[in-house]
Design an enzyme around this catalytic site. Structure first.
Site, PDB file in Angstrom:
ATOM      1  N   LYS A  86      49.279  34.760  34.930  1.00 59.79           N
ATOM      2  CA  LYS A  86      47.982  35.392  35.170  1.00 59.79           C
ATOM      3  C   LYS A  86      46.874  34.442  34.745  1.00 59.79           C
ATOM      4  O   LYS A  86      46.999  33.759  33.723  1.00 59.79           O
ATOM      5  CB  LYS A  86      47.858  36.705  34.381  1.00 59.79           C
ATOM      6  CG  LYS A  86      46.467  37.344  34.453  1.00 59.79           C
ATOM      7  CD  LYS A  86      46.372  38.563  33.546  1.00 59.79           C
ATOM      8  CE  LYS A  86      44.936  39.069  33.490  1.00 59.79           C
ATOM      9  NZ  LYS A  86      44.781  40.246  32.614  1.00 59.79           N
ATOM     10  N   GLU A  95      34.783  47.143  26.551  1.00 62.59           N
ATOM     11  CA  GLU A  95      36.062  46.741  25.942  1.00 62.59           C
ATOM     12  C   GLU A  95      35.927  46.393  24.462  1.00 62.59           C
ATOM     13  O   GLU A  95      35.170  45.493  24.086  1.00 62.59           O
ATOM     14  CB  GLU A  95      36.657  45.548  26.687  1.00 62.59           C
ATOM     15  CG  GLU A  95      38.048  45.172  26.198  1.00 62.59           C
ATOM     16  CD  GLU A  95      38.773  44.233  27.132  1.00 62.59           C
ATOM     17  OE1 GLU A  95      39.961  43.959  26.875  1.00 62.59           O
ATOM     18  OE2 GLU A  95      38.175  43.771  28.122  1.00 62.59           O
ATOM     19  N   GLU A 118      49.215  43.210  35.549  1.00 59.99           N
ATOM     20  CA  GLU A 118      48.120  42.526  34.870  1.00 59.99           C
ATOM     21  C   GLU A 118      47.858  43.142  33.495  1.00 59.99           C
ATOM     22  O   GLU A 118      47.641  42.440  32.500  1.00 59.99           O
ATOM     23  CB  GLU A 118      46.866  42.632  35.756  1.00 59.99           C
ATOM     24  CG  GLU A 118      45.656  41.897  35.234  1.00 59.99           C
ATOM     25  CD  GLU A 118      44.427  42.152  36.090  1.00 59.99           C
ATOM     26  OE1 GLU A 118      43.321  42.030  35.550  1.00 59.99           O
ATOM     27  OE2 GLU A 118      44.572  42.488  37.288  1.00 59.99           O
ATOM     28  N   GLU A 176      35.644  42.919  43.353  1.00 67.03           N
ATOM     29  CA  GLU A 176      35.712  43.371  41.957  1.00 67.03           C
ATOM     30  C   GLU A 176      34.657  42.683  41.096  1.00 67.03           C
ATOM     31  O   GLU A 176      33.989  43.326  40.285  1.00 67.03           O
ATOM     32  CB  GLU A 176      37.105  43.099  41.389  1.00 67.03           C
ATOM     33  CG  GLU A 176      37.274  43.521  39.940  1.00 67.03           C
ATOM     34  CD  GLU A 176      38.673  43.256  39.407  1.00 67.03           C
ATOM     35  OE1 GLU A 176      38.777  42.862  38.233  1.00 67.03           O
ATOM     36  OE2 GLU A 176      39.643  43.459  40.162  1.00 67.03           O
TER      37      GLU A 176
END
Length: 363
Positions: free
Chosen positions: A110, A164, A208, A345
């Site tokens: 990733k 986050e 992910e 996105e």
């Protein structure tokens, strides 16, 4: 701006003045341990080897409850000047990464690919006023404004509204809420609900997300006597996007690392870098323009070790003149990623910050 602000749904931390400045997190953490500093606040850059912007302030306040700005002065018009890179180049970069990640011989699993928009205001932006608009638009976010002077960037400010939490520590309890796996919100309620269900069922997005959770598990096992990690992610939403999220809690063993120690231990996570971390970091540094403090960490830590650090996403860096800013958006790329979907996105994520300035984001 000469200070620090972190407004969460539960508390507001502010600092003013500089008793000591640190461009190295290790030196700041050492002064907390010896009692030379009562509190450290500021930001860590995306690249852990870069210069931090941390201070032991002359004064600090921490108040319970959300920040409710007393006034909301109007912002000057802000418009986008350039896309860095342009959309075609971002698509090409993502396609290159997808091919690399799909190669069975490649150790990469990733990589987070980011892009940015350069914008200009008609009159200087006041960081405090920008933050007030952000917290009004995103009351559940962690809204921040951090002076970057300590990192050699006099007068520049890191601003943002992140969903986050990197890590929080209170006593022997540590909490985290990593986000990875995203789809844009849709204006039609039924279509939006279907989008959320699609995200929760998406094997690409769950893959992910799993990289992030397992990496955090490995890191925290070394410092936690107990660790609670749900087996399934949950949905979290902002006005712009749906996220997969996992609420992680742990009990630290002695000697307990401070919140700043934990931030250094965990940053950068695969949520904003990739897997394996070191290789993903070098790939990003080779591929992208300098991220600066985008996807770094913003937070504070007191001499008792308690504190909170948020991931510096949905953010922008404001120049010292207050006129120009660079806003960032990124997305995790795995072998199953679609370049166009990834571009969409990043556009949705860029709207989190620029929408707070009433600035249109190019499609």
């Amino acid at each position: 701006m000469h200070g620090f602000l972190l407004a969460t749904p539960d508390s507001v931390v502010r600092t003013t003045g500089v008793r000591a400045a640190y461009d190295d997190a290790g030196a700041a953490a050492a002064d907390l341990r010896t009692g030379a500093a009562e509190l450290i606040a500021g930001a860590l850059p995306f690249d852990p080897r870069g210069r931090a912007a941390l201070v032991a302030p002359e004064r600090h306040t921490r108040t319970a409850g959300p920040w409710r700005p007393a006034a909301l002065p109007a912002l000057p018009p802000v418009r986008v000047l350039a896309q860095l890179p342009d959309p075609a180049e971002h698509l090409a970069r993502v396609a290159k990464l997808v091919a690399q990640l799909g190669d069975p011989e490649s150790p990469l699993r990733k990589v987070v690919a980011a892009r940015s928009l350069l914008a200009v205001a008609d009159a200087p932006l006041d960081p405090e006023v920008v933050a007030a608009h952000l917290v009004t638009r995103h009351p559940r976010a962690h809204v921040f404004a951090v002076d970057l002077t300590t990192a050699g960037r006099a007068g520049e400010t890191l601003l943002g509204a992140t969903p986050e939490v990197l890590v929080a520590r209170h006593g022997d309890t540590v909490t985290l809420r990593p986000l990875a796996g995203t789809l844009p919100r849709l204006p039609d309620p039924d279509a939006d609900a279907a989008q959320a269900r699609e995200l929760l069922a998406s094997s690409k997005n769950r893959e992910e997300h799993a990289y992030v959770v397992e990496w955090i598990r490995e890191r925290l096992t070394s410092v936690c006597a107990e660790l609670s990690i749900p087996g399934e992610p949950e949905l979290l939403h902002t006005p712009e996007v749906w996220h997969l999220a996992t609420h992680i809690t742990g009990r630290l063993r002695e000697p307990r690392p401070s919140a700043l120690d934990l931030a250094v231990l965990l940053h950068p996570t695969p949520a904003i870098c990739g897997t394996p971390t070191d290789l993903a970091l070098e790939t990003i540094l080779d591929l992208e323009e300098d991220r600066g403090f985008y996807s770094g960490a913003v937070g504070w830590c007191d001499a008792g070790g308690d504190g909170e650090w948020a991931v510096a996403i949905r953010s922008a860096e404001l120049a010292a003149d207050g006129l120009t800013l660079r806003a960032f958006g990124g997305g995790g790329i795995v072998a199953a990623s679609d370049p166009h979907t990834e571009l969409v996105e990043t556009t949705a994520k860029l709207r989190t910050f620029l929408g707070g300035l009433h600035c249109a984001v190019p499609e």
